[in-house]
Write an enzyme that holds these catalytic residues in place. Structure first.
Site, PDB file in Angstrom:
ATOM      1  N   SER A 153       0.823  -1.213   0.000  1.00  0.00           N
ATOM      2  CA  SER A 153       0.000   0.000   0.000  1.00  0.00           C
ATOM      3  C   SER A 153       0.855   1.262   0.000  1.00  0.00           C
ATOM      4  O   SER A 153       0.509   2.264  -0.634  1.00  0.00           O
ATOM      5  CB  SER A 153      -0.939   0.000   1.208  1.00  0.00           C
ATOM      6  OG  SER A 153      -0.216  -0.013   2.419  1.00  0.00           O
ATOM      7  N   TYR A 154       1.975   1.227   0.701  1.00  0.00           N
ATOM      8  CA  TYR A 154       2.874   2.381   0.771  1.00  0.00           C
ATOM      9  C   TYR A 154       3.528   2.645  -0.582  1.00  0.00           C
ATOM     10  O   TYR A 154       3.561   3.785  -1.067  1.00  0.00           O
ATOM     11  CB  TYR A 154       3.935   2.118   1.840  1.00  0.00           C
ATOM     12  CG  TYR A 154       4.926   3.228   2.071  1.00  0.00           C
ATOM     13  CD1 TYR A 154       4.518   4.439   2.629  1.00  0.00           C
ATOM     14  CD2 TYR A 154       6.277   3.055   1.769  1.00  0.00           C
ATOM     15  CE1 TYR A 154       5.443   5.451   2.879  1.00  0.00           C
ATOM     16  CE2 TYR A 154       7.207   4.071   2.016  1.00  0.00           C
ATOM     17  CZ  TYR A 154       6.775   5.259   2.564  1.00  0.00           C
ATOM     18  OH  TYR A 154       7.696   6.259   2.804  1.00  0.00           O
ATOM     19  N   ALA A 155       4.046   1.588  -1.200  1.00  0.00           N
ATOM     20  CA  ALA A 155       4.730   1.731  -2.481  1.00  0.00           C
ATOM     21  C   ALA A 155       3.800   2.281  -3.551  1.00  0.00           C
ATOM     22  O   ALA A 155       4.175   3.172  -4.325  1.00  0.00           O
ATOM     23  CB  ALA A 155       5.305   0.384  -2.922  1.00  0.00           C
TER      24      ALA A 155
END
Length: 251
Positions: A153-155
């Site tokens: 989700s961060y990437a």
């Protein structure tokens, strides 16, 4: 003369970590800095330190996930100082999970605190940055560029920020607004906690950094942010600046 003398800057996530490092570097170069953060206790303490260099600096307590209120941040700053020169979109929260275990809630957290605030604050700041021919600094990550495991989700949210930054650079350039990205590796409290919890992974990461150290939040990340916010970078826009000790070499 100080590089940011007379400039007014907003820095999200400015109460601690990289945000605080940038805020400190900015005020030392003459800027008035408005730090925006959810943590009121830490924010009020940080702004006291900033005011030792620039008494007019202030703290705004805000939840960046409340997207309909983000425009109020910009309005409040312009009403107090009469202008806005620099917007730094630094804040971002996320959870580490593999693709197999990533949930909608994970994506919601990452996009609601990272991508959407970046987008809506750029949108709200645009009319005022046109007047000052200002600068926007957004934040990406090697996790997105490399596709690090357990960072789904961060990437994705960080790469979305890179995408919208390139669009903004093309759209805002004719108005004299520069829009760039910093992708750092820094000695932030979050990084140090992660290193303590994952010592083997941390040592492996450190061994792949050519300069063999983490970046200092003020002296390394903050100084590059000063450069991107100053006249020194007037002919640079739409770029991802890797402030990571040489870990990733973009082509």
């Amino acid at each position: 003369m100080k590089k940011l003398n007379g400039k007014v800057a907003i820095i999200t996530g400015g109460a601690g970590g990289i945000g605080m490092g940038m805020a400190t570097a900015f005020v030392k170069e003459g800027a008035t800095v408005v730090i925006v953060d959810l943590n009121a206790e830490v924010g009020n303490e940080t702004v006291k330190t900033l005011q030792e260099y620039q008494p007019e600096s202030m703290f705004i307590q805000a939840n960046l996930a409340e997207h309909d209120k983000l425009g109020n941040i910009v309005t409040q700053v312009v009403e107090r100082y009469g202008k806005l020169d620099i917007l730094v979109n630094n804040a971002h929260a996320s959870r580490m999970n593999s693709i197999a275990d990533t949930t909608q809630a994970d994506f919601d957290l990452s996009f609601n605190t990272g991508f959407y605030p970046t987008f809506y604050l750029m949108q709200a700041a645009l009319p005022y940055l046109k007047e000052t021919k200002g600068n926007i600094i957004n934040f990406a990550s090697g996790a997105g560029i490399n596709g690090d495991v357990n960072q789904a989700s961060y990437a994705v949210a960080k790469e979305a920020i890179r995408g919208i930054t390139r669009v903004a650079a093309n759209e805002f350039g004719p108005f004299g607004i520069n829009v760039n990205i910093i992708a750092p590796i820094a000695k932030s409290p979050g990084m140090l906690q992660w290193a303590e919890e994952n010592p083997e992974y941390y040592q492996g990461m450190l061994s792949k950094i050519p300069l063999r150290r983490l970046g200092e939040i003020e002296d390394d990340i903050g100084r590059v942010a000063v450069f991107l916010a100053s006249e020194d970078s007037a002919y640079i826009t739409g770029q991802t600046i890797m402030v990571d000790g040489g870990s990733i070499k973009l082509r």
